[in-house]
Each structure stands twice: as C-alpha cells, then as structure tokens.
Design an enzyme around this catalytic site. Structure first.
Site, mmCIF file in Angstrom:
data_model
loop_
_atom_site.group_PDB
_atom_site.id
_atom_site.type_symbol
_atom_site.label_atom_id
_atom_site.label_comp_id
_atom_site.label_asym_id
_atom_site.label_seq_id
_atom_site.Cartn_x
_atom_site.Cartn_y
_atom_site.Cartn_z
ATOM 1 N N ASP A 186 -3.724 2.775 -3.854
ATOM 2 C CA ASP A 186 -4.820 1.852 -3.503
ATOM 3 C C ASP A 186 -5.313 2.031 -2.071
ATOM 4 O O ASP A 186 -6.514 1.943 -1.806
ATOM 5 C CB ASP A 186 -4.355 0.397 -3.641
ATOM 6 C CG ASP A 186 -4.045 0.037 -5.075
ATOM 7 O OD1 ASP A 186 -4.483 0.773 -5.975
ATOM 8 O OD2 ASP A 186 -3.361 -0.980 -5.283
HETATM 9 P P1 NAP Z 1 0.117 1.464 -4.860
HETATM 10 O O1 NAP Z 1 -1.355 1.374 -4.843
HETATM 11 O O2 NAP Z 1 0.871 0.351 -5.477
HETATM 12 O O3 NAP Z 1 0.469 2.852 -5.563
HETATM 13 C C1 NAP Z 1 1.757 3.325 -5.594
HETATM 14 C C2 NAP Z 1 1.745 4.602 -6.382
HETATM 15 O O4 NAP Z 1 3.049 5.152 -6.288
HETATM 16 C C3 NAP Z 1 1.465 4.415 -7.855
HETATM 17 O O5 NAP Z 1 0.166 4.798 -8.166
HETATM 18 C C4 NAP Z 1 2.527 5.244 -8.568
HETATM 19 O O6 NAP Z 1 1.907 6.191 -9.405
HETATM 20 C C5 NAP Z 1 3.245 5.947 -7.435
HETATM 21 N N1 NAP Z 1 4.686 6.032 -7.677
HETATM 22 C C6 NAP Z 1 5.524 5.076 -8.119
HETATM 23 N N2 NAP Z 1 6.757 5.551 -8.234
HETATM 24 C C7 NAP Z 1 6.705 6.857 -7.852
HETATM 25 C C8 NAP Z 1 7.664 7.870 -7.739
HETATM 26 N N3 NAP Z 1 8.966 7.684 -8.066
HETATM 27 N N4 NAP Z 1 7.271 9.078 -7.273
HETATM 28 C C9 NAP Z 1 5.980 9.300 -6.963
HETATM 29 N N5 NAP Z 1 5.032 8.366 -7.042
HETATM 30 C C10 NAP Z 1 5.399 7.152 -7.484
HETATM 31 O O7 NAP Z 1 0.737 1.646 -3.400
HETATM 32 P P2 NAP Z 1 0.043 1.681 -1.977
HETATM 33 O O8 NAP Z 1 -1.029 2.705 -1.907
HETATM 34 O O9 NAP Z 1 1.179 1.733 -1.013
HETATM 35 O O10 NAP Z 1 -0.701 0.298 -1.872
HETATM 36 C C11 NAP Z 1 0.017 -0.918 -1.768
HETATM 37 C C12 NAP Z 1 -0.605 -1.927 -2.677
HETATM 38 O O11 NAP Z 1 0.250 -3.069 -2.692
HETATM 39 C C13 NAP Z 1 -1.967 -2.375 -2.181
HETATM 40 O O12 NAP Z 1 -2.825 -2.627 -3.263
HETATM 41 C C14 NAP Z 1 -1.636 -3.659 -1.434
HETATM 42 O O13 NAP Z 1 -2.721 -4.553 -1.378
HETATM 43 C C15 NAP Z 1 -0.514 -4.204 -2.305
HETATM 44 N N6 NAP Z 1 0.363 -5.151 -1.558
HETATM 45 C C16 NAP Z 1 0.947 -4.768 -0.413
HETATM 46 C C17 NAP Z 1 1.670 -5.676 0.332
HETATM 47 C C18 NAP Z 1 2.317 -5.311 1.655
HETATM 48 O O14 NAP Z 1 2.620 -6.190 2.443
HETATM 49 N N7 NAP Z 1 2.550 -4.050 1.915
HETATM 50 C C19 NAP Z 1 1.817 -6.978 -0.126
HETATM 51 C C20 NAP Z 1 1.238 -7.318 -1.360
HETATM 52 C C21 NAP Z 1 0.506 -6.379 -2.073
HETATM 53 P P3 NAP Z 1 2.708 6.813 -10.667
HETATM 54 O O15 NAP Z 1 3.174 5.634 -11.458
HETATM 55 O O16 NAP Z 1 1.699 7.650 -11.366
HETATM 56 O O17 NAP Z 1 3.837 7.601 -10.111
#
Ligand code: NAP
Length: 599
Positions: free
Chosen positions: A528
């Site tokens: 994301d």
């Molecule tokens: P993300 O959008 O959740 O994407 C994580 C990606 O990791 C997934 O698309 C997944 O794809 C991949 N993944 C999962 N396990 C894996 C593995 N073992 N090996 C390789 N890839 C793997 O993560 P992000 O880009 O870090 O974004 C964070 C999201 O969380 C944002 O939307 C944010 O708003 C939300 N969030 C963050 C917080 C905070 O404080 N950090 C709090 C609340 C919400 P596959 O399944 O295809 O592998």
C-alpha cells in the site's frame, strides 16, 4: 471543588500540554520505543498499589493491591527492559565501525543502585522520623513533605526521559534518567507512613518483576505490538483493582468528588483491560483477526455506554449503592470487549495507541483518587502520547480522527475490497539469477521495507544483501514510510535489530527526493505504501495517502508471494509499470537466493 481537585486538574492539563510538546518532537524512528517507554513510566501506578497492599485496610484491599502490584511491576520492569533492548539496537554507521563506547550494563546498574541508596538515606535522614509500628516496635517513615520532594524529582526525571527520545543519541540516557526516577519513587513509597506490612508487597513485586523481566528480555521484536497491548491491559487492571479497593474501603461515606474519580478510574480501567486483551489476542492470532459484526452492534454498544454513564451519575448521588457499582464495572468490562470485537486485526495499531491513552487516563484518575500527583502527571503524559500517536497514524493512513474515535474501524477494508481492481496490464517477473546483471553499473539502490518483511522476518536478509551491494560500491538507502508495517516505527525497530545503521534510514519526505536518481528500488513486502493510485486515482480508498514514490526509480523489483493486495485490499498500479519486475516468493527465501546470486 476542593483544593486537591483543583490542583490536580491544573497538573493534569499542564502535564498534557508539556507531553504534547515533548512527544511531537519524538521522530518516527523512535515511535515504537516511545510506546514502550510511556508504558513503563505509566507503571508508576505501582506506588498507589504498594500503599493499598501494605496499609492493611482489609483482606480484600490486600488481595486486590497485591494483584495490582504484580501488574504494575510487570509493566515497569518489562517496559524499561524492552525499551532499552530496542534503543541499544539503534546505531549509526560510525558506532558500528569502532569499538563500542557504550557503558556496560552492569556498571550502569551499579550506578542506579548507588544513586537510589544515597537518595533514600539522605531523605530518610532529612525527614528522620521513627513511627511506633505494630507491637510498639519503632519503624522508619518518610515525612509527607520528603515523599512529595521525591515524587517531584521523579516527575522531572520522567519528563527528561521522554525528552531524550527526541534523538536516538540521547534516548538511552533519557531512559536511564526515567529509570532512576521510577526507582526513587518506588523506594520512597516503601517508606510511606501508611504501609505497615511488606509481606504481600514482596510477593507482588517478585511475581511482577519475574514476569516483566521474562517478557522484556525474551519477547521477539516482531511480537512488540501484542506485548504493548498486553501491558496496557495489565496497567488498566491495576487501576481498576485499586479503584474497587478504594470504593469498598470508603463505603457509603465516599464523597461525591471521590466517587466521580473512582467511577472514572474503574470504568476506563475495566474497558481498557478487556479491550487491550482482545487486541493482544487478535494480534497474536489467538482470535480471528477479521472484524466480527452483528446487527444493531453500534446501538447496543451505545446503550451500554449510556447505562454506564447513568450508573455513575446515580452512584455520585447515592454512593452506598454498591450493587450498582459492581454492575457498572461489569458493563465496562463487557464494553471494552464489544468495542474491539468489530475491529480487524490490521487496524489494531490504532486501537492500541488509543487504548494506551485510555490506560493513561485510568492512571490519572487513580492519581486523583489517591491524591497522588505524580500519577496524575504520568497518566496525562501517557494519555497524550497515545492520543498523538493514534492521530499521527490516522494522518499517515489518510483516515479521519472521527473515523478512529467513533469506531468505524475495518470499514475501509470492506470498501477497499469492493474497489479491488481487475488486472490493469501485463506483469513482468524476474528470477534472482537475473538481478546481478540488472545491477551492472548501478550506483544507487533504495530498499523499501513493508509489512511482508516483518511477516517473513526478512530484516536480517535485507541487511546482508545491503552489505553485498555496498561492497560493490553501490549506495544503499532505506525508505521508511510512517505506517509501513503494523505499528508506528515498526520497520525502524526491525532494521535496527538487523544492525542497519539508523543514518541509512530515510523518512518518506526525505527519500522521495532520491527516487528519481535511484537505479533500483527494491521493495521488500511493502504494498500500500508504494501504490501510485494514492496520488492519481480519486476512486481508490488510498487516494490522498502520502506514499513512497517508488515508481520514479529507474527500475523496480518487488519481493512478495503473489499478486494479492495488502492491508487496504486494493490492487497496486505499481506492479503494471513497465519498469517493475515481480520476484515472487517468501521474502526471506528470495533474499537468500538474491544474496547467493550477488556473491
Ligand atoms: P501492506 O500493504 O499490508 O502489504 C504487505 C505485503 O506483504 C502484502 O501485499 C503481502 O503480499 C506481502 N507479504 C506478506 N507476507 C509476505 C512474505 N512472507 N514474504 C513476502 N511478502 C509478504 O504493507 P505496507 O506496504 O507495509 O503497508 C502497511 C499498511 O498497513 C498500510 O495500508 C497502512 O495504512 C496499514 N496500517 C499501518 C499501521 C502502522 O502503524 N504501521 C497501522 C494500521 C494500519 P503477498 O501476500 O502477495 O505476499
């Protein structure tokens, strides 16, 4: 309004303002240590619990107090240990190059012990009072003024501790000051004139310190979110139990003001206790992470809230109605549970930060109940910190504070699911053996970690690969999005654990300027936070969220297992970009293969 209440309210507000100014200066790099540090400091509820346990008001008070001592000391010991563990990981390149200039922990511990011993002796000598204890035996007590002096000094040290978190260079020293402040407050309280027995205090402290030390030293960095939730629940339980004990002690004679404070303490404490337990269980995957919803959910929750408020008002008018008091506590316990039920596991970080601020409020209410001003200060600091962090997360996720405060969590996932796009073009793939060729002549690589790196525990693989790239003369930078992962500062802690120097970590605003010049952006489990739709597609749930401008790099490799979306549930336009190549597989496995291919 009594003078104590008036002074307490002034202190609460001023500490909140001070907290706001100090905590807004804490860089995102240290947001995770900030959470555990405020958690440790809010363990100051221990001092109120010590008095309730040792004063021998009644067997019930002693039992409730002992449990509260165990809970609070778990937070103090565990919170400071894990904060120190994290802070020790944050190093610059020059720190890593030379021999360690940090003092060994044993010398540090000795220094703390010596300072506290001298401090206690000085204060006891200054107040020099011998109270006749039970059976006529003389016992040493600290005068009220001397204890207040202790507490003021402790409050100053806590504030300096939080101030230290404004830079990784000062953070450990700051926490050291806070640790001394905590020790001073605890040791001083042990001489409190109301404490007549130490037997149960010793039991509570022994249990709490053992559990806290085990948690603080053993818990892996990937489990920090659930540990944080668990410690909020322990702090809130301590506040609730002390509130119940105080209500039972004062009985029908409790005044309106004290009843109001006790009411707030037990209601906020009880709902935070069950809410945080639920959050921890969802994060640990003991409970289903998906939002659990049913018809009339919001209305029934609202009805419970109104019932609790009505019971509190009734109790202020008729404090002796103890049955109503316990119904109110039971409703608050149920409310915390029901509040977190409809929230998806992915939204738990925002919930944890909010519960952090509720736990702070329960702590401050306990300070009002026990007329203990240091608890009012720390409760206010904790409340401000949790509230600010939840607002920062909302802003970085482009969600409104109202959306968070009024519990529409998980909604975005449902909306996002509908918005999940159909394939928008061709997806190119790459295998590890092709990567070295791609990097021929490359001068700059930006690594973009995300939640998938945490899931795969691939931080060490990332660091190893970066070293190989550096040996080839390639400049390596890390791009850190404020909400990458699942809690504020998540990526920073994991990379620090893998010995990545923090001066290679760049915040979003800084690194976006470098993407245009980067030969390769290597995206490791981030999704994301790299989606260009956030800039251009008004229909996307991510629209308006600031992102890492990975699509501006000359070439892009994405390490993930499939084309599945990330947290927001939306297709990522980046994957259809001509410059982008997908390296499918578990991030840790892919990094091992890349490492071998590069060597
Ligand atoms: P993300 O959008 O959740 O994407 C994580 C990606 O990791 C997934 O698309 C997944 O794809 C991949 N993944 C999962 N396990 C894996 C593995 N073992 N090996 C390789 N890839 C793997 O993560 P992000 O880009 O870090 O974004 C964070 C999201 O969380 C944002 O939307 C944010 O708003 C939300 N969030 C963050 C917080 C905070 O404080 N950090 C709090 C609340 C919400 P596959 O399944 O295809 O592998």
């Amino acid at each position: 309004m009594t003078a104590d209440l008036e002074i307490g309210l002034y202190i609460f507000l001023l500490a909140g303002f001070l907290g706001y100014h100090i905590i807004t200066r804490v860089p995102p790099l240290l947001h995770t240590p900030l959470m555990s540090a405020t958690n440790a400091i809010s363990g100051i509820s221990l001092i109120g619990s010590l008095v309730v346990t040792g004063a021998g008001y009644s067997p019930l008070s002693t039992v409730l107090g002992t449990i509260a001592v165990a809970c609070s000391s778990t937070n103090v010991v565990g919170g400071f240990l894990i904060t120190d563990r994290m802070l020790r990981m944050f190093k610059r390149q020059e720190d890593m190059a030379g021999p360690s200039r940090r003092r060994p922990v044993s010398a540090r511990t000795l220094w703390i012990a010596a300072t506290v011993a001298v401090g206690v002796l000085l204060v006891v000598a200054a107040s020099g009072r011998l109270d006749p204890g039970p059976g006529g035996a003389a016992r040493l007590g600290v005068s009220h003024q001397a204890l207040s002096f202790f507490y003021i000094l402790s409050a100053v040290l806590f504030i300096l501790g939080l101030k230290g978190l404004s830079s990784p260079r000062w953070a450990r020293r700051g926490m050291f000051a806070a640790e001394i402040g905590m020790l001073m407050a605890i040791v001083g309280t042990l001489f409190h004139h109301e404490i007549v027995s130490y037997q149960w205090i010793a039991v509570g402290l022994a249990v709490g310190s053992t559990v806290g030390a085990t948690m603080g030293l053993r818990i892996p960095m990937t489990a920090v979110p659930q540990r944080t939730a668990l410690s909020h629940s322990l702090g809130a339980l301590a506040a609730t139990l002390v509130g119940i004990s105080e209500y039972v002690r004062h009985g029908a004679g409790i005044g309106a003001i004290l009843m109001t404070a006790v009411g707030f303490e037990v209601v906020i404490g009880a709902l935070t206790f069950t809410g945080s337990l639920m959050a921890a269980a969802k994060l640990q995957e003991l409970l289903r992470g998906a939002p659990i919803t049913y018809r009339g959910q919001n209305r029934s929750n609202m009805a419970i809230l109104v019932a609790m408020a009505a019971l509190l008002v009734t109790l202020v008018a008729v404090p002796g109605a103890s049955a109503l008091f316990f119904i109110m506590v039971a409703l608050a316990l149920a409310f915390g549970f029901l509040l977190v039920l409809p929230i998806g596991a992915a939204d738990m970080p925002v919930v944890i930060a909010l519960l952090n601020s509720y736990a702070g409020l329960a702590d401050a209410a306990m300070g009002f109940v026990l007329t203990n001003r240091i608890q009012i200060i720390t409760g206010s600091l904790d409340g401000t910190s949790g509230f600010l962090l939840s607002l920062l997360m909302c802003r970085a996720m482009n969600r409104s504070a109202r959306n968070v405060l009024f519990g529409a969590f998980g909604q975005i996932e449902a909306d996002a699911g509908r918005a999940e796009g159909t394939a928008k073009g061709t997806v190119r793939t790459i295998v590890p053996d092709e990567v070295p060729g791609l990097l021929d002549g490359a001068r700059s690589v930006i690594i973009v970690p995300g939640y998938g790196m945490a899931v795969a525990q691939a931080q060490h693989g990332v660091a190893e690969l970066a070293k190989v790239l550096a040996k080839r003369g390639i400049d390596v930078k890390y791009a850190i999005h404020p909400v990458a992962g699942r809690m504020p500062g998540h990526m920073n802690v994991l990379l620090a654990e893998a010995n990545v120097p923090y001066d290679q970590l760049y915040e979003m605003e800084q690194i976006n300027a470098y993407f245009g010049e980067a030969d390769l952006a290597l995206v490791v489990g981030a999704n994301d936070v790299t989606n260009p739709a956030a800039r251009s597609d008004r229909s996307s749930p991510l629209y308006g969220m600031p992102i890492l401008e990975v699509d501006r790099a000359k070439s892009i490799i994405v390490l993930k297992r499939s084309m599945r979306p990330g947290f927001a549930g939306v297709d990522n336009d980046l994957y259809y970009n001509d410059k982008c190549m997908m390296l499918f597989g578990d991030a840790r496995d892919s990094l091992t293969k890349l490492f071998t291919a590069m060597k």
